[in-house]
Motif scaffolding. Sequence first.
Motif, PDB file in Angstrom:
ATOM      1  N   ALA A 172      19.054  46.900  56.699  1.00 13.16           N
ATOM      2  CA  ALA A 172      20.025  46.235  56.443  1.00 13.16           C
ATOM      3  C   ALA A 172      21.292  46.966  57.196  1.00 13.16           C
ATOM      4  CB  ALA A 172      20.503  46.215  55.108  1.00 13.16           C
ATOM      5  N   LEU A 173      21.043  48.046  57.589  1.00 10.17           N
ATOM      6  CA  LEU A 173      21.958  48.895  58.107  1.00 10.17           C
ATOM      7  C   LEU A 173      21.945  48.777  59.714  1.00 10.17           C
ATOM      8  CD1 LEU A 173      22.131  52.491  56.387  1.00 10.17           C
ATOM      9  CD2 LEU A 173      23.912  50.663  56.045  1.00 10.17           C
ATOM     10  N   GLU A 174      20.677  48.458  60.006  1.00 15.61           N
ATOM     11  CA  GLU A 174      20.308  48.349  61.178  1.00 15.61           C
ATOM     12  C   GLU A 174      21.095  46.908  61.712  1.00 15.61           C
ATOM     13  OE1 GLU A 174      16.306  47.358  62.871  1.00 15.61           O
ATOM     14  OE2 GLU A 174      15.783  49.242  61.653  1.00 15.61           O
ATOM     15  N   TYR A 175      21.142  46.240  60.858  1.00 13.71           N
ATOM     16  CA  TYR A 175      21.824  44.749  61.054  1.00 13.71           C
ATOM     17  C   TYR A 175      23.159  44.696  60.642  1.00 13.71           C
ATOM     18  CZ  TYR A 175      17.102  42.796  62.501  1.00 13.71           C
ATOM     19  OH  TYR A 175      16.031  42.539  63.296  1.00 13.71           O
ATOM     20  N   ARG A 176      23.815  45.857  60.523  1.00 18.16           N
ATOM     21  CA  ARG A 176      25.202  45.628  59.874  1.00 18.16           C
ATOM     22  C   ARG A 176      26.112  44.950  60.538  1.00 18.16           C
ATOM     23  NH1 ARG A 176      23.823  50.656  62.234  1.00 18.16           N
ATOM     24  NH2 ARG A 176      25.122  51.240  63.801  1.00 18.16           N
ATOM     25  N   HIS A 177      25.877  44.819  61.858  1.00 13.41           N
ATOM     26  CA  HIS A 177      26.923  43.763  62.494  1.00 13.41           C
ATOM     27  C   HIS A 177      27.010  42.308  61.980  1.00 13.41           C
ATOM     28  CE1 HIS A 177      28.006  47.032  65.709  1.00 13.41           C
ATOM     29  NE2 HIS A 177      26.630  47.276  65.224  1.00 13.41           N
ATOM     30  N   TYR A 178      25.901  42.040  61.327  1.00 10.79           N
ATOM     31  CA  TYR A 178      25.794  40.656  60.847  1.00 10.79           C
ATOM     32  C   TYR A 178      25.761  40.545  59.321  1.00 10.79           C
ATOM     33  CZ  TYR A 178      23.966  40.776  65.541  1.00 10.79           C
ATOM     34  OH  TYR A 178      23.728  40.958  66.884  1.00 10.79           O
ATOM     35  N   ILE A 179      25.744  41.614  58.599  1.00 15.38           N
ATOM     36  CA  ILE A 179      25.827  41.846  57.208  1.00 15.38           C
ATOM     37  C   ILE A 179      27.150  42.206  56.431  1.00 15.38           C
ATOM     38  CG2 ILE A 179      24.711  42.629  55.164  1.00 15.38           C
ATOM     39  CD1 ILE A 179      22.174  43.026  56.910  1.00 15.38           C
ATOM     40  N   PRO A 180      27.990  41.429  56.414  1.00 15.00           N
ATOM     41  CA  PRO A 180      29.357  41.833  55.810  1.00 15.00           C
ATOM     42  C   PRO A 180      29.236  42.321  54.364  1.00 15.00           C
ATOM     43  CG  PRO A 180      29.318  39.564  55.870  1.00 15.00           C
ATOM     44  CD  PRO A 180      28.079  40.014  56.387  1.00 15.00           C
ATOM     45  N   GLU A 181      28.202  41.660  53.648  1.00 16.00           N
ATOM     46  CA  GLU A 181      28.258  42.046  52.130  1.00 16.00           C
ATOM     47  C   GLU A 181      26.807  42.309  51.756  1.00 16.00           C
ATOM     48  OE1 GLU A 181      31.697  40.697  49.815  1.00 16.00           O
ATOM     49  OE2 GLU A 181      30.043  39.679  48.435  1.00 16.00           O
ATOM     50  N   PHE A 182      26.140  43.443  50.863  1.00 11.39           N
ATOM     51  CA  PHE A 182      25.118  43.596  50.521  1.00 11.39           C
ATOM     52  C   PHE A 182      25.113  44.000  49.036  1.00 11.39           C
ATOM     53  CE2 PHE A 182      21.471  46.927  51.518  1.00 11.39           C
ATOM     54  CZ  PHE A 182      20.700  46.211  50.979  1.00 11.39           C
ATOM     55  N   CYS A 183      24.430  43.077  48.242  1.00 11.83           N
ATOM     56  CA  CYS A 183      24.486  43.044  46.663  1.00 11.83           C
ATOM     57  C   CYS A 183      23.047  43.240  46.035  1.00 11.83           C
ATOM     58  CB  CYS A 183      25.208  42.124  46.270  1.00 11.83           C
ATOM     59  SG  CYS A 183      25.496  41.936  44.508  1.00 11.83           S
ATOM     60  N   GLY A 184      22.834  44.152  45.184  1.00  7.09           N
ATOM     61  CA  GLY A 184      21.556  43.680  44.356  1.00  7.09           C
ATOM     62  C   GLY A 184      21.085  44.859  43.485  1.00  7.09           C
ATOM     63  N   MET A 185      20.018  44.597  43.018  1.00  8.37           N
ATOM     64  CA  MET A 185      19.314  45.456  42.207  1.00  8.37           C
ATOM     65  C   MET A 185      18.419  46.617  42.507  1.00  8.37           C
ATOM     66  SD  MET A 185      18.837  45.060  38.148  1.00  8.37           S
ATOM     67  CE  MET A 185      17.843  43.314  38.075  1.00  8.37           C
ATOM     68  N   PHE A 186      18.534  47.861  42.312  1.00  8.91           N
ATOM     69  CA  PHE A 186      17.530  48.860  42.942  1.00  8.91           C
ATOM     70  C   PHE A 186      16.992  49.704  41.581  1.00  8.91           C
ATOM     71  CE2 PHE A 186      20.983  48.165  46.017  1.00  8.91           C
ATOM     72  CZ  PHE A 186      19.992  48.108  47.294  1.00  8.91           C
ATOM     73  N   GLN A 187      16.082  50.221  41.858  1.00  9.65           N
ATOM     74  CA  GLN A 187      15.636  51.311  40.775  1.00  9.65           C
ATOM     75  C   GLN A 187      17.067  52.215  40.690  1.00  9.65           C
ATOM     76  OE1 GLN A 187      12.585  52.433  43.329  1.00  9.65           O
ATOM     77  NE2 GLN A 187      12.717  54.497  42.210  1.00  9.65           N
ATOM     78  N   LYS A 188      17.409  52.665  39.362  1.00  9.58           N
ATOM     79  CA  LYS A 188      18.827  53.047  39.226  1.00  9.58           C
ATOM     80  C   LYS A 188      18.769  54.669  40.115  1.00  9.58           C
ATOM     81  CE  LYS A 188      21.765  54.921  35.335  1.00  9.58           C
ATOM     82  NZ  LYS A 188      21.640  55.211  34.011  1.00  9.58           N
ATOM     83  N   GLU A 189      17.935  55.204  40.220  1.00  6.21           N
ATOM     84  CA  GLU A 189      17.884  56.615  40.882  1.00  6.21           C
ATOM     85  C   GLU A 189      18.317  56.019  42.347  1.00  6.21           C
ATOM     86  OE1 GLU A 189      13.848  57.899  41.896  1.00  6.21           O
ATOM     87  OE2 GLU A 189      14.946  58.775  43.432  1.00  6.21           O
ATOM     88  N   VAL A 190      17.886  55.243  42.857  1.00  7.32           N
ATOM     89  CA  VAL A 190      18.018  54.769  44.688  1.00  7.32           C
ATOM     90  C   VAL A 190      19.475  54.359  44.553  1.00  7.32           C
ATOM     91  CG1 VAL A 190      17.591  53.389  46.328  1.00  7.32           C
ATOM     92  CG2 VAL A 190      15.736  54.360  45.224  1.00  7.32           C
ATOM     93  N   ALA A 191      19.858  53.527  43.496  1.00  9.72           N
ATOM     94  CA  ALA A 191      21.079  52.828  43.439  1.00  9.72           C
ATOM     95  C   ALA A 191      22.234  54.346  43.318  1.00  9.72           C
ATOM     96  CB  ALA A 191      21.367  51.980  42.267  1.00  9.72           C
TER      97      ALA A 191
END
Length: 258
Positions: free
Chosen positions: A117-136
């Motif tokens: 997603a970071l690679e495509y950051r120019h096209y991604i204004p928002e990024f939302c979701g569930m991760f394992q807590k430790e990664v979040a």
Amino acid sequence: MNVKPKKYLGQHFLNDKNIAQKIADALSLKGYKTALEIGPGMGVLTQFLLQKKIETFVIEIDSESVDYLKAHFLKLSQNIIEADFLKFDLSVFFKQQQVAIIGNFPYNISSQIVFKALEYRHYIPEFCGMFQKEVALRIAQKEGSKVYGILSVLTQAFYEVSYLFSVPPTVFNPPPKVDSGVLIMKRKENFVLQIDESLFFKVVKMGFNQRRKTLRNSLKSLNLSENLRAYPLFDKRPEQLSVAQFIELTGKIQQDLA
Ligand code: SAH
């Protein structure tokens, strides 16, 4: 017939509709008309995205889940992409439009999803979701924390990160071994850094790959001038540097290498 959970695809299906709704509602719907859900599975989150005033696409690697979605969500059938998100070219598919990314992500590849997603950051204004807590938590942490690292610095350089809430294993089938955490990342207005961004990625990675060393040591192979190496930030270890300081340091290194 429900989809049989497959471990190798990181499938843990969310059973709790309220949580799914809360994740969907975290999207601001501002600055984009399209959302892409990664790993919809049986569509617990998708159903709420479909109620919103945006066009929802889903990308799913599992053909059994794709068949399930086609059978249960007629409205969605044209917008199902059967593919591996890690190999997907979002900018080509969406013709360089802005697309929000959302999902209850497969935990076995969650860091890779963030990097992609970071690679495509120019096209991604928002990024939302569930991760394992430790990664979040790792993504959201500030300097000084033990889990502050590459993911935190790179994500926070481009996005405002908010940790929304934690989710226990009991609401999934099958329950994962770990707690989960929901994040929303909103791209900064000034997300284009005024420095060489690939050098920035390199400096951050080189620094954290030798976490216990000072930056002077871990960045040795860049062959920086004596003069620059005397700069005080080089006395520090990577977890002591704020995102702004990493950017500042990269700027100095860029000048030095020029
Ligand atoms: N969102 C659903 C499923 C979560 S499980 C729910 O909350 O119930 C993670 C989902 O990601 C699974 O459906 C799995 O098949 C899918 N998945 C795993 N790896 C993927 C990849 N590389 N690309 C796209 N989808 C993937």
